[in-house]
Design a protein around this motif. Structure first.
Motif, mmCIF file in Angstrom:
data_model
loop_
_atom_site.group_PDB
_atom_site.id
_atom_site.type_symbol
_atom_site.label_atom_id
_atom_site.label_comp_id
_atom_site.label_asym_id
_atom_site.label_seq_id
_atom_site.Cartn_x
_atom_site.Cartn_y
_atom_site.Cartn_z
ATOM 1 N N ASN A 140 26.823 46.779 7.176
ATOM 2 C CA ASN A 140 28.151 46.425 7.670
ATOM 3 C C ASN A 140 29.183 46.483 6.535
ATOM 4 O O ASN A 140 29.064 45.783 5.550
ATOM 5 C CB ASN A 140 28.140 45.008 8.254
ATOM 6 N N TYR A 141 30.232 47.349 6.658
ATOM 7 C CA TYR A 141 30.574 48.122 7.851
ATOM 8 C C TYR A 141 30.441 49.621 7.559
ATOM 9 O O TYR A 141 29.919 50.377 8.344
ATOM 10 C CB TYR A 141 32.016 47.736 8.274
ATOM 11 N N ASN A 147 33.110 46.373 3.596
ATOM 12 C CA ASN A 147 33.242 45.539 4.797
ATOM 13 C C ASN A 147 34.646 45.547 5.388
ATOM 14 O O ASN A 147 34.963 44.761 6.281
ATOM 15 C CB ASN A 147 32.845 44.096 4.479
ATOM 16 N N ALA A 190 28.684 40.708 5.600
ATOM 17 C CA ALA A 190 28.570 42.079 5.107
ATOM 18 C C ALA A 190 27.316 42.235 4.257
ATOM 19 O O ALA A 190 26.759 41.259 3.739
ATOM 20 C CB ALA A 190 29.806 42.453 4.293
#
Length: 670
Positions: free
Chosen positions: A145-146, A189, A224
């Motif tokens: 993520n992400y 993130n 994250a």
């Protein structure tokens, strides 16, 4: 393109998005105004992405463990400028050891790392045996993520945008066999108005100067990192890339239609494919193996996949075994896929599984636990499913993003019904870029979960701004895209706008709605729940003539806070609020179109810092460390009583007597 995305994010983080605003906050988001493009009726299929499974032809090795971890603090582009992806990270920057899988936010004592926005770097070394030289070698990430970029020995091999979904890359050409190799991952993130989910980067004036802050409207912490397992796996040159299965029933005969997608074929090569099906006792379940890349298997006296409560042995799974090879090539690829045989249909009032109506009783959840954040944790996952069984649930929604493969494996095996949700939350500012990424998220989700018997519905978004004029065309395309890929499951959205203003329900098969009576609306007024829930559900059904379920309702509760009479935030108040909803649900069940109730939430979870959240969202009936509040025992009585009434199961002996309220029939003690 990927370097450009990271550079754009880096520029925003470096303060190059515009002049400083005289106010405390500066919105650095670029607004895109353009008409939404029209999509063809048949989306281009994605390449296969089967979960790595060991077999006679495949080997799987985990790269989980402690990785070197570095942050380019205050300079988002430093790692790229200095080429960290090609260097020993421990010599290029100060590093710490970071566990994988995990979120990095809550592991240290650093406020800066917890709230970090932008790129971080992971790195580790691993050995590849020399006998893998004749195999194809892949690396698979369950979720990052992400944004993610992955280098092997300094060479970029794959990248991915979208948390909560897997991706992989082939490493065969970049590895040094019989020696040490290095893998480096950059993770960002940052959420923008074109990401899924959406967010904004704002400038904030602090005591130490201008700082950049990630903002978002969704009510869970933007954890994250490398959140799920990292796996190396091998295949022969010609291998099974994808399997698609659809099941049906003719009398007592189970029908399994399959399509096998091979990869690695050279020009002129003709693959040979043999498909077998084995029951749970590993006995051949069909008369003989079937040859062909597509075909139909007929299973006499089939054992159907049933959800919890609807059969004494829920979650029955067969094993589909695929063998693929090329003549005169001795290397046979073998892949085994667990499948459940069941039918699924829906009308304007019902959801039917194996021709029986389903009433769902469950929860919205989160992949969230203390310290680990959103990192996959096998212990927490097993505990969650143990508690789901204890409380008597038969369903849950993967709010607000796809859960891990391992979690859905448990759902398949234990017989839980899953509403599978893509990562789109609070969707707004509809643009062509957002539409494209939203479609991508659903394509990737369906590719991963299309063969799962537990998945009985696709959720296209949570609480999007469906009152906006652009929502009509936007969600028309999202729904059409999803149904074009998979017409075998209904689609829904967890709607939050008022019935009268909604523009998306017309494109759905099931209406789900989130409503917090006596909490966000009329807090403290327990006497303003029953009729409002009933009337809203009735209004949704009248407007769209489709089945209706409530996908969220509940109240924040501090464990250990007791007040009599009940008062907001007390355990007594949560219990009483749920009870009043139960009364409304029992009225609605008699109307014939109400198909499910989902409490928000299963367990407490972390959110962004705000004065309305005490350590996070406290609406769970279990605490964040998975211990019951008073309401959990109450819900347990409710859910088990429903199982007795609707499915005819035996109520657990230790569950106390409970009254199911019914507006139209007399109360009966179970």
């Amino acid at each position: 393109m990927w370097h450009l995305i990271f550079l754009l994010i880096g520029s925003a983080m470096a303060g190059e998005s515009g002049p400083e605003s005289p106010t405390d906050f500066f919105d650095a988001t670029i607004k895109i105004e353009a008409p939404l493009p029209y999509e063809d009726a048949f989306p281009i299929p994605l390449p296969g992405l089967l979960y790595p499974r060991e077999s006679e032809s495949r080997e799987v090795r985990s790269l989980d463990g402690l990785w070197d971890f570095a942050v380019s603090e205050g300079d988002a582009l430093r790692g790229y400028r200095e080429g960290w992806y090609a260097l020993d990270l421990s010599k290029a920057s100060e590093v710490m050891k970071m566990p994988v899988p995990s979120s990095y936010n809550d592991i240290t004592t650093s406020r800066n790392l917890r709230d970090h926005v932008g790129a971080v770097w992971y790195q580790r070394t691993f050995f590849v045996p020399s006998f893998w030289r004749d195999q194809r070698v892949f690396v698979r990430f369950g979720s990052v993520n992400y944004l993610a970029q992955v280098w092997i020995n300094g060479v970029l091999v794959t990248n991915h945008e979208m948390g909560h979904l897997p991706f992989e890359g082939e490493l065969s050409s970049y590895l040094t066999f019989g020696a040490e190799n290095r893998i480096t991952v950059a993770v960002d993130n940052t959420l923008l108005q074109t990401s899924v989910p959406q967010g904004k980067i704002v400038e904030m004036v602090t005591d130490n100067g201008t700082a950049h802050m990630q903002t978002y409207t969704f009510d869970f912490f933007n954890y994250a990192g490398i959140h799920r397992s990292v796996l190396l796996y091998t295949t022969p040159r010609v291998y099974v890339e994808d399997i698609s299965v659809r099941t049906s029933l003719i009398g007592e005969m189970g029908i399994v239609k399959y399509i096998i997608q091979p990869n690695g074929l050279r020009e002129g090569e003709i693959p040979i494919c043999m498909v077998s099906l084995y029951d749970a006792e590993q006995n051949l379940a069909i008369n003989e193996p079937v040859e062909g890349l597509s075909g139909t298997l007929k299973v006499p006296f089939v054992k159907l996949w049933w959800p919890r409560g609807m059969d004494s042995k829920p979650g029955y799974l067969y094993t589909l075994e695929v063998k693929l090879w090329v003549e005169n090539d001795t290397k046979v690829d073998i892949y085994r896929l667990p499948i459940g045989i069941r039918t699924l249909a829906w009308t304007n009032t019902s959801l039917l599984l194996n021709d029986r109506p389903v009433y769902m009783r469950g929860f919205g959840k989160h992949e969230d636990s203390a310290i680990r954040g959103r990192g996959f944790d096998l212990v927490t996952s097993v505990r969650d499913h143990e508690l789901l069984q204890w409380v008597g649930a038969n369903a849950y929604r993967t709010s607000h993003y796809p859960y891990s493969d391992e979690v859905l494996d448990m759902a398949d095996r234990l017989g839980f019904l899953i509403i599978d949700e893509c990562p789109s939350v609070d969707t707004e500012n509809f643009s062509p870029s957002l539409l494209s990424r939203h479609k991508d998220s659903l394509s990737e989700l369906i590719r991963r979960d299309k063969n799962r018997p537990s998945v009985i519905m696709w959720s296209l978004a949570n609480e999007p701004r469906t009152q906006l004029a652009e929502a009509d065309e936007y969600f028309k395309q999202i729904a059409q895209h999803t149904k074009a890929i998979d017409p075998t499951r209904p689609v829904t959205i967890a709607l939050a706008r008022a019935v009268q203003e909604d523009k998306a329900g017309q494109f759905l098969d099931v209406i789900s709605f989130n409503r917090y009576n006596a909490w966000y609306s009329n807090p403290g007024r327990i006497d303003m729940i029953n009729d409002r829930v009933y009337e809203e559900a009735e209004a949704w059904h009248k407007k769209y003539n489709k089945p209706v379920l409530i996908s969220e309702y509940g109240a924040d509760t501090m464990p250990g806070l007791h007040e009599l009479p009940e008062y907001v935030w007390s355990e007594e108040y949560q219990k009483e609020l749920l009870s009043k909803h139960f009364e409304a649900f029992d009225r609605l069940r008699h109307e014939g179109y109400f198909i499910g109730e989902f409490i928000w939430n299963f367990a407490d979870f972390r959110t962004a810092q705000t004065y309305t959240r005490v350590g996070g969202n406290r609406k769970g009936i279990f605490t964040r460390d998975r211990q019951p509040k008073m309401a959990a025992h109450h819900v347990r009585k409710r859910y088990h009583a429903l199982a007795v009434e609707l499915d005819g199961v035996q109520i657990p002996g230790e569950v106390e007597d409970y009254y199911i309220s019914s507006y139209y029939s007399s109360h009966s003690e179970l």
